[in-house]
Design a protein around this motif. Structure first.
Motif, PDB file in Angstrom:
ATOM      1  N   UNK A 291      -1.093  63.205 110.419  1.00  0.00           N
ATOM      2  CA  UNK A 291      -0.447  63.830 111.562  1.00  0.00           C
ATOM      3  C   UNK A 291      -1.154  63.278 112.798  1.00  0.00           C
ATOM      4  N   UNK A 292      -0.416  62.643 113.687  1.00  0.00           N
ATOM      5  CA  UNK A 292      -1.033  61.946 114.815  1.00  0.00           C
ATOM      6  C   UNK A 292      -0.204  62.188 116.071  1.00  0.00           C
ATOM      7  N   UNK A 293      -0.874  62.372 117.201  1.00  0.00           N
ATOM      8  CA  UNK A 293      -0.157  62.587 118.452  1.00  0.00           C
ATOM      9  C   UNK A 293      -0.819  61.898 119.614  1.00  0.00           C
ATOM     10  N   UNK A 294      -0.025  61.543 120.603  1.00  0.00           N
ATOM     11  CA  UNK A 294      -0.536  60.979 121.845  1.00  0.00           C
ATOM     12  C   UNK A 294       0.228  61.569 123.015  1.00  0.00           C
ATOM     13  N   UNK A 295      -0.475  61.687 124.140  1.00  0.00           N
ATOM     14  CA  UNK A 295       0.133  62.160 125.377  1.00  0.00           C
ATOM     15  C   UNK A 295       0.290  60.983 126.319  1.00  0.00           C
ATOM     16  N   UNK A 296       1.486  60.843 126.884  1.00  0.00           N
ATOM     17  CA  UNK A 296       1.789  59.775 127.822  1.00  0.00           C
ATOM     18  C   UNK A 296       2.155  60.383 129.171  1.00  0.00           C
ATOM     19  N   UNK A 297       1.728  59.735 130.252  1.00  0.00           N
ATOM     20  CA  UNK A 297       2.144  60.134 131.593  1.00  0.00           C
ATOM     21  C   UNK A 297       3.540  59.560 131.843  1.00  0.00           C
ATOM     22  N   UNK A 298       4.487  60.415 132.174  1.00  0.00           N
ATOM     23  CA  UNK A 298       5.861  59.961 132.363  1.00  0.00           C
ATOM     24  C   UNK A 298       6.479  60.751 133.507  1.00  0.00           C
TER      25      UNK A 298
ATOM     26  N   UNK B 120      -9.523  55.503 136.859  1.00  0.00           N
ATOM     27  CA  UNK B 120      -8.375  56.042 136.130  1.00  0.00           C
ATOM     28  C   UNK B 120      -7.685  54.945 135.327  1.00  0.00           C
ATOM     29  N   UNK B 121      -7.393  55.178 134.038  1.00  0.00           N
ATOM     30  CA  UNK B 121      -6.601  54.214 133.272  1.00  0.00           C
ATOM     31  C   UNK B 121      -5.197  54.118 133.859  1.00  0.00           C
ATOM     32  N   UNK B 122      -4.504  53.001 133.687  1.00  0.00           N
ATOM     33  CA  UNK B 122      -3.140  52.875 134.203  1.00  0.00           C
ATOM     34  C   UNK B 122      -2.193  53.802 133.467  1.00  0.00           C
ATOM     35  N   UNK B 123      -1.083  54.198 134.096  1.00  0.00           N
ATOM     36  CA  UNK B 123      -0.106  55.064 133.426  1.00  0.00           C
ATOM     37  C   UNK B 123       0.448  54.408 132.172  1.00  0.00           C
ATOM     38  N   UNK B 124       0.732  55.221 131.158  1.00  0.00           N
ATOM     39  CA  UNK B 124       1.292  54.698 129.919  1.00  0.00           C
ATOM     40  C   UNK B 124       2.736  54.245 130.097  1.00  0.00           C
ATOM     41  N   UNK B 125       3.469  54.983 130.938  1.00  0.00           N
ATOM     42  CA  UNK B 125       4.868  54.664 131.212  1.00  0.00           C
ATOM     43  C   UNK B 125       5.043  54.601 132.720  1.00  0.00           C
ATOM     44  N   UNK B 126       5.586  53.500 133.239  1.00  0.00           N
ATOM     45  CA  UNK B 126       5.696  53.303 134.675  1.00  0.00           C
ATOM     46  C   UNK B 126       7.154  53.251 135.106  1.00  0.00           C
ATOM     47  N   UNK B 127       7.410  53.745 136.344  1.00  0.00           N
ATOM     48  CA  UNK B 127       8.705  53.641 136.974  1.00  0.00           C
ATOM     49  C   UNK B 127       8.510  53.072 138.378  1.00  0.00           C
ATOM     50  N   UNK B 128       9.484  52.305 138.901  1.00  0.00           N
ATOM     51  CA  UNK B 128       9.310  51.661 140.213  1.00  0.00           C
ATOM     52  C   UNK B 128       9.042  52.647 141.341  1.00  0.00           C
ATOM     53  N   UNK B 129       9.672  53.833 141.318  1.00  0.00           N
ATOM     54  CA  UNK B 129       9.524  54.802 142.403  1.00  0.00           C
ATOM     55  C   UNK B 129       8.594  55.954 142.037  1.00  0.00           C
ATOM     56  N   UNK B 130       7.695  55.751 141.086  1.00  0.00           N
ATOM     57  CA  UNK B 130       6.849  56.834 140.585  1.00  0.00           C
ATOM     58  C   UNK B 130       5.762  57.199 141.589  1.00  0.00           C
TER      59      UNK B 130
ATOM     60  N   UNK C 275       2.044  61.899 137.111  1.00  0.00           N
ATOM     61  CA  UNK C 275       3.161  61.401 137.923  1.00  0.00           C
ATOM     62  C   UNK C 275       4.064  62.552 138.350  1.00  0.00           C
ATOM     63  N   UNK C 276       4.570  62.520 139.577  1.00  0.00           N
ATOM     64  CA  UNK C 276       5.488  63.550 140.062  1.00  0.00           C
ATOM     65  C   UNK C 276       6.905  63.266 139.574  1.00  0.00           C
TER      66      UNK C 276
ATOM     67  N   UNK D  78      -5.032  69.689 114.885  1.00  0.00           N
ATOM     68  CA  UNK D  78      -5.602  68.553 114.164  1.00  0.00           C
ATOM     69  C   UNK D  78      -4.999  67.207 114.573  1.00  0.00           C
ATOM     70  N   UNK D  79      -4.741  67.010 115.866  1.00  0.00           N
ATOM     71  CA  UNK D  79      -4.249  65.716 116.304  1.00  0.00           C
ATOM     72  C   UNK D  79      -5.187  65.132 117.338  1.00  0.00           C
ATOM     73  N   UNK D  80      -5.057  63.841 117.566  1.00  0.00           N
ATOM     74  CA  UNK D  80      -5.813  63.179 118.618  1.00  0.00           C
ATOM     75  C   UNK D  80      -4.909  63.034 119.836  1.00  0.00           C
ATOM     76  N   UNK D  81      -5.455  63.220 121.012  1.00  0.00           N
ATOM     77  CA  UNK D  81      -4.669  63.221 122.242  1.00  0.00           C
ATOM     78  C   UNK D  81      -5.225  62.186 123.209  1.00  0.00           C
ATOM     79  N   UNK D  82      -4.302  61.496 123.872  1.00  0.00           N
ATOM     80  CA  UNK D  82      -4.711  60.553 124.900  1.00  0.00           C
ATOM     81  C   UNK D  82      -4.068  60.958 126.214  1.00  0.00           C
ATOM     82  N   UNK D  83      -4.869  61.093 127.255  1.00  0.00           N
ATOM     83  CA  UNK D  83      -4.310  61.412 128.559  1.00  0.00           C
ATOM     84  C   UNK D  83      -5.180  60.783 129.635  1.00  0.00           C
ATOM     85  N   UNK D  84      -4.699  60.762 130.881  1.00  0.00           N
ATOM     86  CA  UNK D  84      -5.367  60.031 131.967  1.00  0.00           C
ATOM     87  C   UNK D  84      -6.359  60.934 132.690  1.00  0.00           C
ATOM     88  N   UNK D  85      -7.599  60.600 132.581  1.00  0.00           N
ATOM     89  CA  UNK D  85      -8.651  61.368 133.218  1.00  0.00           C
ATOM     90  C   UNK D  85      -9.825  60.441 133.493  1.00  0.00           C
ATOM     91  N   UNK D  86     -10.597  60.739 134.542  1.00  0.00           N
ATOM     92  CA  UNK D  86     -11.752  59.903 134.875  1.00  0.00           C
ATOM     93  C   UNK D  86     -12.790  60.753 135.597  1.00  0.00           C
TER      94      UNK D  86
END
Length: 238
Positions: free
Chosen positions: A71-78, A197-207, A237-238, A169-177
């Motif tokens: 069972x595995x999980x990750x968090x992405x900034x979107x 800060x690590x770069x965003x996992x998912x990027x949008x032009x107007x983010x 991201x907003x 019981x999962x591993x989580x990745x998120x942006x923090x520094x």
């Protein structure tokens, strides 16, 4: 044995969205205990698309083949809340419905697991290695029949107990520094944290992004008269 990543086998896929964060949780089987699992974003798709892959560790060649549940999980900034995401895996491509919540996903994971969960940050190349968690909770089909289409794996609403089982019981990745200042300057420590800060996992032009301060502290003492301000930040991201 090659260390190249290959698509992994899934039995269940789930997605949760809160505060510009997307939590993807996958359950399935690895060829042996000496494999690591990963979820990565695939850019260039109209619908947010991710890849569920695994990779053999160097010691995998010496390990006997043994199906190992994970069972595995990750968090992405979107920045935009999707109703559906897509996940590529060994059997094909699944559409996964996204469940919305107002709670912070990291806090959900920590509270449901009683604090006993590994929270990891991505390293410079974005790779996160997670330990092999316990088998999936009861109530999930760990041996589904082969699917010939890309229909969602899980379509019914989840119960509270199932959510607890998935998010525990999962591993989580998120942006923090964390930033530092030897002059006890908040501005200097905050700017230092922003640079880390690590770069965003998912990027949008107007983010646009909101950066919040989650902790402020300082260290004093030592032979050299240590004086250092520490500022921990988290980006959404907003």
């Amino acid at each position: 044995m090659t260390e190249q990543r290959e698509y992994a086998t899934r039995t269940n896929l789930h997605a949760f969205y809160s505060h510009s964060q997307l939590l993807i949780v996958a359950e399935g089987e690895l060829p042996s205990t000496e494999y690591e699992i990963d979820i990565g974003h695939q850019a260039g798709e109209a619908v947010p698309t991710f890849a569920l892959t695994h990779r053999a560790r160097p010691t995998a060649a010496d390990a006997p083949p043994k199906a190992t549940p994970f069972r595995y999980g990750e968090i992405f900034s979107i920045g935009r809340p999707p109703d559906v995401i897509r996940v590529r895996h060994k059997e094909g491509l699944d559409d996964v419905n996204v469940e919305f919540t107002r709670d912070d996903l990291v806090d959900i994971v920590l509270s449901l697991s009683g604090g006993d969960v590994e929270v990891t940050l991505p390293d410079s190349d974005g790779d996160t290695n997670a330990p092999i968690p316990p088998p999936p909770p009861s109530g999930f089909d760990t041996n589904p029949a082969p699917q010939e289409n890309s229909a969602p794996v899980e379509t019914r609403p989840l119960t509270a107990s199932e959510k607890a089982g998935i998010l525990g019981d999962i591993a989580v990745r998120y942006r923090e520094a964390i930033g530092y200042s030897n002059k006890l300057s908040f501005d200097e420590a905050f700017a230092d944290a922003l640079k880390k800060l690590p770069p965003p996992s998912v990027k949008f032009p107007d983010m646009l992004e909101t950066v919040e301060v989650v902790q402020i502290g300082a260290s004093f003492g030592g032979i050299a008269g240590f004086r250092r301000l520490e500022v921990r930040i988290r980006a959404y991201p907003d």
